[in-house]
Motif scaffolding. Structure first.
Motif, mmCIF file in Angstrom:
data_model
loop_
_atom_site.group_PDB
_atom_site.id
_atom_site.type_symbol
_atom_site.label_atom_id
_atom_site.label_comp_id
_atom_site.label_asym_id
_atom_site.label_seq_id
_atom_site.Cartn_x
_atom_site.Cartn_y
_atom_site.Cartn_z
ATOM 1 N N SER A 100 0.820 -1.217 0.000
ATOM 2 C CA SER A 100 0.000 0.000 0.000
ATOM 3 C C SER A 100 0.855 1.270 0.000
ATOM 4 O O SER A 100 0.443 2.290 -0.558
ATOM 5 C CB SER A 100 -0.952 0.016 1.192
ATOM 6 O OG SER A 100 -1.922 -0.983 1.024
ATOM 7 N N ALA A 179 -6.721 -4.211 8.236
ATOM 8 C CA ALA A 179 -7.213 -2.929 8.767
ATOM 9 C C ALA A 179 -6.241 -1.811 8.405
ATOM 10 O O ALA A 179 -6.648 -0.705 8.021
ATOM 11 C CB ALA A 179 -7.384 -3.023 10.280
ATOM 12 N N ASN A 180 -4.947 -2.118 8.476
ATOM 13 C CA ASN A 180 -3.941 -1.116 8.148
ATOM 14 C C ASN A 180 -4.004 -0.752 6.670
ATOM 15 O O ASN A 180 -3.982 0.424 6.295
ATOM 16 C CB ASN A 180 -2.551 -1.662 8.513
ATOM 17 C CG ASN A 180 -1.465 -0.687 8.148
ATOM 18 O OD1 ASN A 180 -1.528 0.476 8.539
ATOM 19 N ND2 ASN A 180 -0.491 -1.136 7.366
ATOM 20 N N ARG A 181 -4.137 -1.775 5.798
ATOM 21 C CA ARG A 181 -4.225 -1.486 4.362
ATOM 22 C C ARG A 181 -5.494 -0.727 4.018
ATOM 23 O O ARG A 181 -5.483 0.187 3.201
ATOM 24 C CB ARG A 181 -4.132 -2.781 3.561
ATOM 25 C CG ARG A 181 -2.688 -3.150 3.341
ATOM 26 C CD ARG A 181 -2.513 -4.035 2.172
ATOM 27 N NE ARG A 181 -2.966 -5.381 2.444
ATOM 28 C CZ ARG A 181 -3.553 -6.154 1.540
ATOM 29 N NH1 ARG A 181 -3.789 -5.694 0.333
ATOM 30 N NH2 ARG A 181 -3.890 -7.377 1.836
ATOM 31 N N ASP A 182 -6.600 -1.097 4.665
ATOM 32 C CA ASP A 182 -7.862 -0.367 4.463
ATOM 33 C C ASP A 182 -7.628 1.117 4.729
ATOM 34 O O ASP A 182 -8.080 1.977 3.975
ATOM 35 C CB ASP A 182 -8.932 -0.823 5.469
ATOM 36 C CG ASP A 182 -9.595 -2.127 5.064
ATOM 37 O OD1 ASP A 182 -9.259 -2.672 4.009
ATOM 38 O OD2 ASP A 182 -10.457 -2.600 5.841
ATOM 39 N N SER A 183 -6.927 1.376 5.839
ATOM 40 C CA SER A 183 -6.769 2.764 6.246
ATOM 41 C C SER A 183 -5.845 3.518 5.287
ATOM 42 O O SER A 183 -6.146 4.647 4.888
ATOM 43 C CB SER A 183 -6.313 2.786 7.700
ATOM 44 O OG SER A 183 -5.280 3.658 7.906
ATOM 45 N N VAL A 184 -4.735 2.884 4.850
ATOM 46 C CA VAL A 184 -3.836 3.555 3.888
ATOM 47 C C VAL A 184 -4.554 3.737 2.545
ATOM 48 O O VAL A 184 -4.517 4.816 1.941
ATOM 49 C CB VAL A 184 -2.519 2.750 3.679
ATOM 50 C CG1 VAL A 184 -1.640 3.415 2.640
ATOM 51 C CG2 VAL A 184 -1.759 2.579 4.976
ATOM 52 N N THR A 186 -7.726 3.895 1.839
ATOM 53 C CA THR A 186 -8.867 4.813 1.882
ATOM 54 C C THR A 186 -8.413 6.252 2.104
ATOM 55 O O THR A 186 -9.014 7.191 1.578
ATOM 56 C CB THR A 186 -9.826 4.405 3.033
ATOM 57 O OG1 THR A 186 -10.052 3.013 2.938
ATOM 58 C CG2 THR A 186 -11.161 5.111 2.936
ATOM 59 N N GLY A 187 -7.334 6.395 2.870
ATOM 60 C CA GLY A 187 -6.928 7.745 3.264
ATOM 61 C C GLY A 187 -5.937 8.412 2.329
ATOM 62 O O GLY A 187 -5.627 9.587 2.490
ATOM 63 N N ARG A 188 -5.428 7.703 1.318
ATOM 64 C CA ARG A 188 -4.376 8.284 0.496
ATOM 65 C C ARG A 188 -4.919 9.396 -0.406
ATOM 66 O O ARG A 188 -6.108 9.436 -0.740
ATOM 67 C CB ARG A 188 -3.679 7.204 -0.336
ATOM 68 C CG ARG A 188 -4.544 6.647 -1.425
ATOM 69 C CD ARG A 188 -3.845 5.517 -2.161
ATOM 70 N NE ARG A 188 -4.735 4.936 -3.128
ATOM 71 C CZ ARG A 188 -4.744 3.668 -3.473
ATOM 72 N NH1 ARG A 188 -3.901 2.822 -2.925
ATOM 73 N NH2 ARG A 188 -5.588 3.218 -4.367
#
Ligand code: CDP
Length: 230
Positions: A100, A179-184, A186-188
Motif C-alpha cells: 500500500s 485494517a492497516n491497508r484499508d486505512s492507507v 482509503t486515506g491516500r
C-alpha cells in the motif's frame, strides 16, 4: 451490441473481489485483470532493488526499467516480472505489508493506470482493484463495489493461506494487516478506495460465491440487455 463492456470491481482486501472477478470473467468469456497483482509486482521489484516508497525519483527510474505482464495460464492468471513468474512471491505477508505504501505513490499509479487502460481498449474485460470504477475506467458499463465485514475478510484471507481459522494469533495478525491497508488505501491522496457513484454495492458477508455471481450476472444482463445464462 458492438464492443463488449468493461466491468469494474472495487473493494477492500479480502472482500471477495478476486474470486468473484475471476468467476465472472470465466462465465462471460471476458479477460480478467488483477490490478492488485500489478502493484504487488512493483512493490516486489522495488524491495529487490532496495528502493523505498518515499524515494519518488528512484521509483520513477525503476518503473521505466521493469516489465510487468499478466497472462492467462491453465493454472490461472500468472504475473511475470521481467519475464519471470512471480505469482507466488507477490503474495507473501512481507509484500502485503508494504504494497500500500508503494501503491499510494503518484509515479506508481500513473504507470500502472496507463498499462491497465491499454488492457481495456477492446472491452470484454473484468478488472478488479481499488480505483477501477473511479479512475481507471470511469466509463465502465458495469461497476460493483464489493465489501464484507472486517472479521469475515480476515477469516477468508486466513483460509486462502491454508491456515486454521481457530488460530486466533494468526487471525489477529491478518486482521491488523487488512485494517492497516484499508486505512492507507482509503486515506491516500491519489486515487483512494471509494465507492464510485454509479457502482452497485454488494455486501458479501454470509453469501456464497455463486450467490454473489448471480447478483452480478443479473446486473450485467440488465445493463447490456443480453441474457448471461449459460
Ligand atoms: O487481494 P488483496 O485485496 O489483498 O489486495 P490486492 O487487490 O492484491 O491489492 C494489493 C494492494 O495494492 C492494495 O492494498 C492497494 O494498496 C493496492 N492497489 C491499489 O492501490 N489500486 C488498485 N487498483 C489495486 C490494488
Amino acid at each position: 451490441m458492438g464492443r463488449k463492456p468493461i466491468i469494474a470491481l472495487d473493494g477492500p482486501a479480502g472482500s471477495g473481489k478476486s474470486t468473484q472477478a475471476r468467476a465472472l470473467a470465466e462465465r462471460l468469456g471476458y479477460r480478467y485483470l488483477d490490478t492488485g497483482a500489478m502493484y504487488r509486482s512493483v512493490a516486489l521489484a522495488a524491495r529487490r532493488a532496495g528502493v523505498g516508497p518515499e524515494d519518488g525519483a528512484a521509483l520513477g527510474a525503476l518503473l521505466e526499467r521493469i516489465s510487468i505482464v499478466l497472462e492467462a495460464s491453465p493454472e490461472g492468471p500468472r504475473v511475470l516480472l521481467d519475464g519471470a513468474d512471480v505469482s507466488a512471491e507477490i503474495r507473501t505477508p512481507e509484500i502485503s505489508r508494504v504494497v500500500s505504501g508503494y501503491a499510494s505513490r503518484p509515479e506508481v499509479r500513473m504507470a500502472m493506470v496507463r498499462l491497465q487502460r491499454e488492457q481495456g481498449r477492446d472491452g470484454g474485460l473484468v478488472a478488479e482493484g481499488r480505483d477501477i470504477g473511479s479512475v481507471v475506467f470511469p466509463d465502465a458499463e458495469v461497476k460493483f463495489y464489493v465489501e464484507a465485514s472486517l472479521e469475515e475478510r480476515a477469516r477468508r484471507r486466513l483460509r486462502d493461506f491454508g491456515a486454521d481459522e481457530s488460530d486466533t494469533e494468526r487471525l489477529e495478525e491478518v486482521l491488523a494487516d487488512i485494517a492497516n491497508r484499508d486505512s492507507v488505501d482509503t486515506g491516500r491522496e491519489h486515487s483512494p478506495l471509494l465507492v464510485a457513484e454509479d457502482a452497485v454495492r454488494i455486501d458479501t458477508t454470509g453469501l456464497t460465491v455463486d450467490e454473489v455471481l448471480e447478483i452480478m450476472l443479473a446486473r450485467v444482463a440488465e445493463v447490456t440487455g443480453c441474457s448471461t445464462e449459460s
